[in-house]
Motif scaffolding. Sequence first.
Motif, PDB file in Angstrom:
ATOM      1  N   ASN A 106       0.439  -1.440  -0.298  1.00 34.51           N
ATOM      2  CA  ASN A 106       0.129  -0.221  -0.354  1.00 34.51           C
ATOM      3  C   ASN A 106       1.230   1.460   0.320  1.00 34.51           C
ATOM      4  N   LYS A 118       1.204   6.294  -0.934  1.00 34.02           N
ATOM      5  CA  LYS A 118      -0.250   5.813  -0.445  1.00 34.02           C
ATOM      6  C   LYS A 118      -1.009   5.152  -1.478  1.00 34.02           C
ATOM      7  N   GLN A 173       3.194  14.220   3.013  1.00 37.28           N
ATOM      8  CA  GLN A 173       4.142  13.899   3.585  1.00 37.28           C
ATOM      9  C   GLN A 173       5.028  13.004   4.666  1.00 37.28           C
ATOM     10  N   LEU A 183       6.045  11.487   7.453  1.00 36.12           N
ATOM     11  CA  LEU A 183       5.997  12.180   8.983  1.00 36.12           C
ATOM     12  C   LEU A 183       7.526  11.433   9.736  1.00 36.12           C
ATOM     13  N   ASP A 211       1.175   3.410  16.744  1.00 31.05           N
ATOM     14  CA  ASP A 211      -0.011   3.746  15.418  1.00 31.05           C
ATOM     15  C   ASP A 211      -1.589   3.881  16.317  1.00 31.05           C
ATOM     16  N   ASP A 242      -5.135   8.238   8.546  1.00 30.45           N
ATOM     17  CA  ASP A 242      -6.094   7.334   7.705  1.00 30.45           C
ATOM     18  C   ASP A 242      -7.892   7.924   7.670  1.00 30.45           C
TER      19      ASP A 242
END
Length: 292
Positions: free
Chosen positions: A27, A39, A81, A83, A94, A247
Amino acid sequence: IVQWTPFFQTYKKQRYPWVQLAGHQGNFKAGPEPGTVLKKLCPKEEECFQILMQDLLRPYVPVFKGQVTSEDGDPVYLQLQDLLSDYVQPCVMDCKVGVRTYLEEELSKAKEKPKLRKDMYDKMIQIDAQAPTLEEHAAKAVTKPRYMVWRETISSTATLGFRIEGIKKSDGTSSKDFKTTKSREQIKLAFMEFLSGHAQILPRYIQRLRAIRATLAVSEFFQTHEVIGSSLLFVHDHNHASIWLIDFAKTVSLPPELHIDHYSAWKVGNHEDGYLIGINNLIDIFVELQAA
Ligand code: ATP
Ligand code: MG
Ligand code: MG
Protein backbone atom coordinates in the motif's frame (compact mmCIF):
# COMPACT_ATOMS: atom_id res chain seq x y z
CA ILE A 1 1.16 -9.82 7.66
CA VAL A 2 2.72 -6.43 7.11
CA GLN A 3 6.43 -6.10 6.70
CA TRP A 4 7.94 -3.60 9.11
CA THR A 5 10.10 -2.02 6.49
CA PRO A 6 8.45 -2.07 3.08
CA PHE A 7 11.22 0.10 1.57
CA PHE A 8 14.17 2.36 2.32
CA GLN A 9 13.52 6.08 2.29
CA THR A 10 16.09 8.72 1.40
CA TYR A 11 15.91 12.26 2.78
CA LYS A 12 18.57 14.94 3.17
CA LYS A 13 21.11 12.38 1.98
CA GLN A 14 20.11 10.04 4.81
CA ARG A 15 18.87 6.57 4.02
CA TYR A 16 16.55 4.99 6.56
CA PRO A 17 14.20 2.03 6.81
CA TRP A 18 10.64 3.34 6.59
CA VAL A 19 8.19 2.01 9.18
CA GLN A 20 4.68 0.74 8.41
CA LEU A 21 2.61 -0.25 11.45
CA ALA A 22 -0.69 -1.13 9.79
CA GLY A 23 -2.36 -1.71 6.46
CA HIS A 24 -1.58 -4.04 3.61
CA GLN A 25 1.84 -4.64 2.29
CA GLY A 26 2.26 -2.88 -1.03
CA ASN A 27 0.00 0.00 0.00
CA PHE A 28 2.99 2.29 0.52
CA LYS A 29 6.16 3.18 -1.34
CA ALA A 30 8.76 5.92 -1.39
CA GLY A 31 7.55 9.17 -2.95
CA PRO A 32 9.01 10.87 -6.04
CA GLU A 33 9.87 14.00 -4.04
CA PRO A 34 12.15 13.89 -0.99
CA GLY A 35 10.30 13.60 2.31
CA THR A 36 7.16 12.10 0.81
CA VAL A 37 5.52 8.69 0.71
CA LEU A 38 2.92 7.27 -1.63
CA LYS A 39 -0.25 5.59 -0.34
CA LYS A 40 -2.48 3.63 -2.71
CA LEU A 41 -5.33 5.87 -3.80
CA CYS A 42 -8.71 5.59 -2.16
CA PRO A 43 -11.08 8.27 -3.55
CA LYS A 44 -12.80 8.79 -0.19
CA GLU A 45 -9.48 9.40 1.50
CA GLU A 46 -8.37 11.84 -1.19
CA GLU A 47 -11.57 13.81 -0.70
CA CYS A 48 -10.82 14.06 3.03
CA PHE A 49 -7.26 15.25 2.43
CA GLN A 50 -8.49 17.90 0.00
CA ILE A 51 -10.84 19.29 2.64
CA LEU A 52 -8.26 18.93 5.41
CA MET A 53 -5.71 21.03 3.51
CA GLN A 54 -8.16 23.97 3.92
CA ASP A 55 -9.22 23.10 7.49
CA LEU A 56 -7.96 24.20 10.90
CA LEU A 57 -6.73 20.61 11.35
CA ARG A 58 -4.16 21.04 8.57
CA PRO A 59 -1.16 21.35 10.96
CA TYR A 60 -2.09 17.97 12.44
CA VAL A 61 -2.28 15.88 9.26
CA PRO A 62 0.43 14.98 6.72
CA VAL A 63 0.64 17.52 3.89
CA PHE A 64 -1.26 16.21 0.86
CA LYS A 65 0.56 16.83 -2.41
CA GLY A 66 -1.91 15.42 -4.88
CA GLN A 67 -2.16 12.26 -6.97
CA VAL A 68 0.74 10.45 -8.57
CA THR A 69 0.44 7.90 -11.37
CA SER A 70 3.45 5.76 -11.97
CA GLU A 71 4.57 4.91 -15.50
CA ASP A 72 4.88 1.19 -14.81
CA GLY A 73 1.15 0.62 -14.89
CA ASP A 74 0.88 0.73 -11.10
CA PRO A 75 -2.28 2.08 -9.56
CA VAL A 76 -2.67 5.72 -8.65
CA TYR A 77 -1.23 6.91 -5.34
CA LEU A 78 -1.72 9.83 -2.98
CA GLN A 79 1.50 11.70 -2.32
CA LEU A 80 1.78 12.52 1.39
CA GLN A 81 4.35 14.15 3.64
CA ASP A 82 6.54 11.45 5.21
CA LEU A 83 6.02 12.08 8.92
CA LEU A 84 9.20 10.16 9.80
CA SER A 85 11.60 12.19 7.71
CA ASP A 86 12.67 14.69 10.39
CA TYR A 87 13.44 11.98 12.95
CA VAL A 88 16.52 9.93 13.66
CA GLN A 89 15.72 6.30 14.46
CA PRO A 90 12.23 7.22 15.62
CA CYS A 91 9.92 5.37 17.98
CA VAL A 92 6.55 5.07 16.24
CA MET A 93 3.11 4.11 17.55
CA ASP A 94 -0.21 3.84 15.72
CA CYS A 95 -3.38 4.18 17.83
CA LYS A 96 -6.68 3.66 16.04
CA VAL A 97 -9.25 6.08 17.49
CA GLY A 98 -12.99 5.56 18.03
CA VAL A 99 -15.37 3.09 19.66
CA ARG A 100 -15.91 1.14 16.41
CA THR A 101 -13.76 0.59 13.35
CA TYR A 102 -16.41 -0.27 10.76
CA LEU A 103 -18.90 2.02 9.05
CA GLU A 104 -22.61 1.88 9.77
CA GLU A 105 -23.10 0.82 6.14
CA GLU A 106 -20.69 -2.11 6.58
CA LEU A 107 -22.78 -3.31 9.50
CA SER A 108 -26.10 -2.91 7.68
CA LYS A 109 -24.67 -4.71 4.66
CA ALA A 110 -23.55 -7.57 6.90
CA LYS A 111 -27.08 -7.69 8.32
CA GLU A 112 -28.75 -8.06 4.94
CA LYS A 113 -28.12 -11.78 4.62
CA PRO A 114 -26.80 -12.80 8.04
CA LYS A 115 -25.44 -16.21 7.13
CA LEU A 116 -24.07 -18.33 9.95
CA ARG A 117 -20.28 -18.27 9.78
CA LYS A 118 -18.26 -21.15 11.16
CA ASP A 119 -14.94 -19.38 10.48
CA MET A 120 -15.98 -16.42 12.61
CA TYR A 121 -17.14 -18.71 15.42
CA ASP A 122 -13.73 -20.41 15.33
CA LYS A 123 -11.91 -17.07 15.52
CA MET A 124 -14.15 -16.09 18.40
CA ILE A 125 -13.52 -19.16 20.56
CA GLN A 126 -9.80 -18.97 19.86
CA ILE A 127 -9.77 -15.63 21.68
CA ASP A 128 -12.53 -16.26 24.20
CA ALA A 129 -14.27 -19.63 24.55
CA GLN A 130 -16.92 -17.97 26.74
CA ALA A 131 -17.89 -15.37 24.14
CA PRO A 132 -20.47 -17.31 22.09
CA THR A 133 -24.00 -17.77 23.44
CA LEU A 134 -25.41 -21.25 24.06
CA GLU A 135 -27.20 -21.04 20.71
CA GLU A 136 -24.02 -20.05 18.94
CA HIS A 137 -22.11 -22.88 20.60
CA ALA A 138 -24.80 -25.33 19.49
CA ALA A 139 -24.60 -24.04 15.90
CA LYS A 140 -20.79 -23.73 16.08
CA ALA A 141 -21.31 -20.55 14.09
CA VAL A 142 -22.02 -16.81 14.52
CA THR A 143 -23.35 -14.17 12.13
CA LYS A 144 -21.02 -11.56 10.66
CA PRO A 145 -22.71 -8.54 12.30
CA ARG A 146 -22.50 -10.32 15.65
CA TYR A 147 -18.80 -10.98 15.03
CA MET A 148 -18.12 -7.38 13.97
CA VAL A 149 -19.65 -5.94 17.13
CA TRP A 150 -17.93 -8.52 19.35
CA ARG A 151 -14.51 -7.94 17.76
CA GLU A 152 -14.43 -4.33 19.00
CA THR A 153 -14.78 -5.60 22.59
CA ILE A 154 -11.62 -7.73 22.66
CA SER A 155 -9.33 -4.68 22.50
CA SER A 156 -9.77 -1.31 24.22
CA THR A 157 -11.73 0.06 21.23
CA ALA A 158 -15.25 -0.37 22.61
CA THR A 159 -14.37 0.70 26.17
CA LEU A 160 -11.60 3.32 25.87
CA GLY A 161 -12.35 4.60 22.38
CA PHE A 162 -8.94 3.71 20.96
CA ARG A 163 -6.63 0.74 20.55
CA ILE A 164 -2.95 0.25 19.87
CA GLU A 165 -2.32 -1.06 16.34
CA GLY A 166 1.44 -1.27 16.49
CA ILE A 167 4.56 0.03 18.20
CA LYS A 168 8.09 0.21 16.86
CA LYS A 169 10.94 1.27 19.13
CA SER A 170 14.10 3.01 18.00
CA ASP A 171 16.19 -0.09 18.72
CA GLY A 172 14.11 -1.93 16.14
CA THR A 173 12.07 -4.01 18.60
CA SER A 174 8.44 -3.92 17.76
CA SER A 175 5.05 -5.42 18.26
CA LYS A 176 1.76 -5.58 16.46
CA ASP A 177 0.43 -8.00 19.00
CA PHE A 178 -2.15 -5.74 20.64
CA LYS A 179 -5.37 -7.35 19.39
CA THR A 180 -6.45 -8.22 22.93
CA THR A 181 -4.76 -5.34 24.77
CA LYS A 182 -7.87 -4.09 26.50
CA SER A 183 -7.51 -2.92 30.08
CA ARG A 184 -6.23 0.49 31.12
CA GLU A 185 -3.38 -1.25 32.94
CA GLN A 186 -2.31 -3.19 29.84
CA ILE A 187 -2.41 0.00 27.79
CA LYS A 188 -0.36 1.87 30.38
CA LEU A 189 2.31 -0.82 30.35
CA ALA A 190 2.51 -0.66 26.57
CA PHE A 191 2.79 3.16 26.64
CA MET A 192 5.50 2.97 29.32
CA GLU A 193 7.45 0.57 27.15
CA PHE A 194 6.97 2.88 24.16
CA LEU A 195 8.29 5.84 26.18
CA SER A 196 11.05 4.02 28.05
CA GLY A 197 14.30 5.91 27.86
CA HIS A 198 12.50 9.02 26.56
CA ALA A 199 10.56 10.25 29.61
CA GLN A 200 11.31 13.87 28.62
CA ILE A 201 8.97 13.38 25.65
CA LEU A 202 5.83 12.79 27.73
CA PRO A 203 4.88 16.48 28.31
CA ARG A 204 5.21 17.15 24.57
CA TYR A 205 2.83 14.34 23.71
CA ILE A 206 0.34 15.65 26.29
CA GLN A 207 0.62 19.16 24.90
CA ARG A 208 0.13 17.94 21.35
CA LEU A 209 -2.90 15.80 22.30
CA ARG A 210 -4.47 18.82 24.01
CA ALA A 211 -3.80 20.97 20.96
CA ILE A 212 -5.45 18.32 18.79
CA ARG A 213 -8.49 18.21 21.08
CA ALA A 214 -8.81 22.00 21.06
CA THR A 215 -8.55 22.09 17.27
CA LEU A 216 -11.10 19.29 16.80
CA ALA A 217 -13.55 21.42 18.78
CA VAL A 218 -13.40 24.19 16.16
CA SER A 219 -12.72 22.16 13.02
CA GLU A 220 -15.38 22.32 10.31
CA PHE A 221 -14.11 18.97 8.97
CA PHE A 222 -14.59 17.28 12.34
CA GLN A 223 -18.08 18.71 12.73
CA THR A 224 -19.19 17.34 9.39
CA HIS A 225 -17.50 13.92 9.29
CA GLU A 226 -17.86 10.51 10.89
CA VAL A 227 -14.25 9.52 11.60
CA ILE A 228 -13.89 5.72 11.48
CA GLY A 229 -10.68 3.67 11.41
CA SER A 230 -8.47 6.75 11.56
CA SER A 231 -5.30 6.71 13.67
CA LEU A 232 -3.08 8.98 15.66
CA LEU A 233 0.55 8.40 14.68
CA PHE A 234 2.94 9.09 17.58
CA VAL A 235 6.56 9.72 16.57
CA HIS A 236 9.50 10.65 18.77
CA ASP A 237 13.26 10.45 18.99
CA HIS A 238 15.67 11.92 21.54
CA ASN A 239 15.02 15.50 20.52
CA HIS A 240 11.46 15.89 19.45
CA ALA A 241 8.03 14.36 19.41
CA SER A 242 4.79 14.84 17.57
CA ILE A 243 1.40 13.30 16.83
CA TRP A 244 -0.59 13.39 13.57
CA LEU A 245 -4.01 12.29 12.40
CA ILE A 246 -3.66 9.74 9.58
CA ASP A 247 -5.75 7.26 7.58
CA PHE A 248 -9.04 8.72 6.35
CA ALA A 249 -10.03 5.84 4.09
CA LYS A 250 -13.13 5.21 6.21
CA THR A 251 -13.91 8.80 7.15
CA VAL A 252 -17.18 9.87 5.52
CA SER A 253 -19.18 13.08 5.47
CA LEU A 254 -22.31 13.01 7.60
CA PRO A 255 -25.75 13.32 6.06
CA PRO A 256 -26.35 17.12 6.03
CA GLU A 257 -29.18 17.10 8.58
CA LEU A 258 -27.29 14.86 11.01
CA HIS A 259 -25.12 16.15 13.84
CA ILE A 260 -22.84 14.04 16.04
CA ASP A 261 -20.83 15.11 19.09
CA HIS A 262 -18.19 12.31 18.72
CA TYR A 263 -18.74 11.53 22.40
CA SER A 264 -22.24 10.13 22.96
CA ALA A 265 -22.73 6.38 23.07
CA TRP A 266 -23.02 4.75 19.66
CA LYS A 267 -26.33 3.14 18.80
CA VAL A 268 -26.93 1.55 15.42
CA GLY A 269 -27.93 4.37 13.09
CA ASN A 270 -26.82 7.41 15.13
CA HIS A 271 -23.37 7.60 13.44
CA GLU A 272 -21.53 8.48 16.67
CA ASP A 273 -17.86 7.43 16.38
CA GLY A 274 -16.58 8.01 19.93
CA TYR A 275 -13.52 9.85 18.62
CA LEU A 276 -13.44 12.25 21.58
CA ILE A 277 -13.84 9.39 24.05
CA GLY A 278 -10.55 8.08 22.68
CA ILE A 279 -8.80 11.46 22.75
CA ASN A 280 -9.91 12.13 26.32
CA ASN A 281 -8.78 8.69 27.51
CA LEU A 282 -5.43 9.08 25.76
CA ILE A 283 -4.86 12.42 27.48
CA ASP A 284 -5.93 11.05 30.87
CA ILE A 285 -3.66 8.01 30.58
CA PHE A 286 -0.64 10.05 29.49
CA VAL A 287 -1.24 12.49 32.37
CA GLU A 288 -1.43 9.54 34.78
CA LEU A 289 1.89 8.27 33.41
CA GLN A 290 3.48 11.65 33.99
CA ALA A 291 2.27 11.72 37.59
CA ALA A 292 3.53 8.17 38.21
P1 ATP B 1 -5.30 0.23 7.87
O1 ATP B 1 -6.58 0.69 7.26
O2 ATP B 1 -5.13 -1.25 7.98
O3 ATP B 1 -4.99 0.92 9.18
P2 ATP B 1 -4.00 1.69 5.65
O4 ATP B 1 -3.59 0.94 4.45
O5 ATP B 1 -5.21 2.55 5.56
O6 ATP B 1 -4.10 0.70 6.87
P3 ATP B 1 -2.55 3.72 7.10
O7 ATP B 1 -3.24 3.34 8.34
O8 ATP B 1 -2.83 5.06 6.48
O9 ATP B 1 -2.74 2.58 6.00
O10 ATP B 1 -0.97 3.62 7.34
C1 ATP B 1 -0.37 2.41 7.75
C2 ATP B 1 0.92 2.71 8.47
O11 ATP B 1 1.82 3.41 7.60
C3 ATP B 1 0.77 3.59 9.69
O12 ATP B 1 0.51 2.82 10.85
C4 ATP B 1 2.13 4.27 9.77
O13 ATP B 1 3.08 3.40 10.39
C5 ATP B 1 2.51 4.43 8.31
N1 ATP B 1 2.15 5.75 7.74
C6 ATP B 1 1.01 6.08 7.12
N2 ATP B 1 1.05 7.34 6.63
C7 ATP B 1 2.25 7.84 6.98
C8 ATP B 1 2.91 9.11 6.75
N3 ATP B 1 2.32 10.11 6.08
N4 ATP B 1 4.16 9.26 7.24
C9 ATP B 1 4.77 8.26 7.91
N5 ATP B 1 4.21 7.06 8.15
C10 ATP B 1 2.97 6.84 7.69
MG1 MG C 1 -4.64 2.79 9.57
MG1 MG D 1 -7.05 2.50 6.58
